[in-house]
Design a protein around this motif. Structure first.
Motif, short mmCIF file in Angstrom:
data_model
loop_
_atom_site.label_atom_id
_atom_site.label_comp_id
_atom_site.label_asym_id
_atom_site.label_seq_id
_atom_site.Cartn_x
_atom_site.Cartn_y
_atom_site.Cartn_z
N PHE A 59 0.85 -1.14 0.09
CA PHE A 59 -0.01 -0.13 0.06
C PHE A 59 0.88 1.26 0.04
N LYS A 60 1.78 1.60 -1.09
CA LYS A 60 2.63 2.61 -1.25
C LYS A 60 1.97 3.95 -1.14
N GLU A 61 0.83 3.88 -1.63
CA GLU A 61 0.15 5.31 -2.01
C GLU A 61 -0.81 5.53 -0.77
N ALA A 62 -0.81 4.90 0.41
CA ALA A 62 -1.79 5.07 1.56
C ALA A 62 -0.88 6.16 2.47
N LYS A 63 -1.85 6.99 2.98
CA LYS A 63 -1.39 8.14 3.78
C LYS A 63 -1.48 7.92 5.22
#
Length: 65
Positions: free
Chosen positions: A51-55
């Motif tokens: 989940f590299k795009e998760a904040k």
């Protein structure tokens, strides 16, 4: 009635100690978590790298005594 009070006191002490035993270990709010692999509820393995795009993340751990 005296037995009930003793049992109730034991339950309260056990509950409090269960939540304070690992108080000094683990992450605190705002810490950067290292990558990990965990089994999801459907049996698949997941990691932070998936989940590299998760904040942000919410991780729930259940400890069975």
């Amino acid at each position: 009635m005296k037995i009930f009070k003793i049992v109730l006191m034991f339950v309260v002490i056990a509950t409090i100690s269960a939540f304070t035993i690992n108080e000094t270990k683990g992450y605190k709010v705002g810490d950067v978590a290292s990558d990990f692999n965990l089994k999801n509820v459907d049996g698949k393995m997941v990691s932070l790298a998936n989940f590299k795009e998760a904040k942000g993340f919410i991780v729930v751990c259940v400890r069975i005594l």
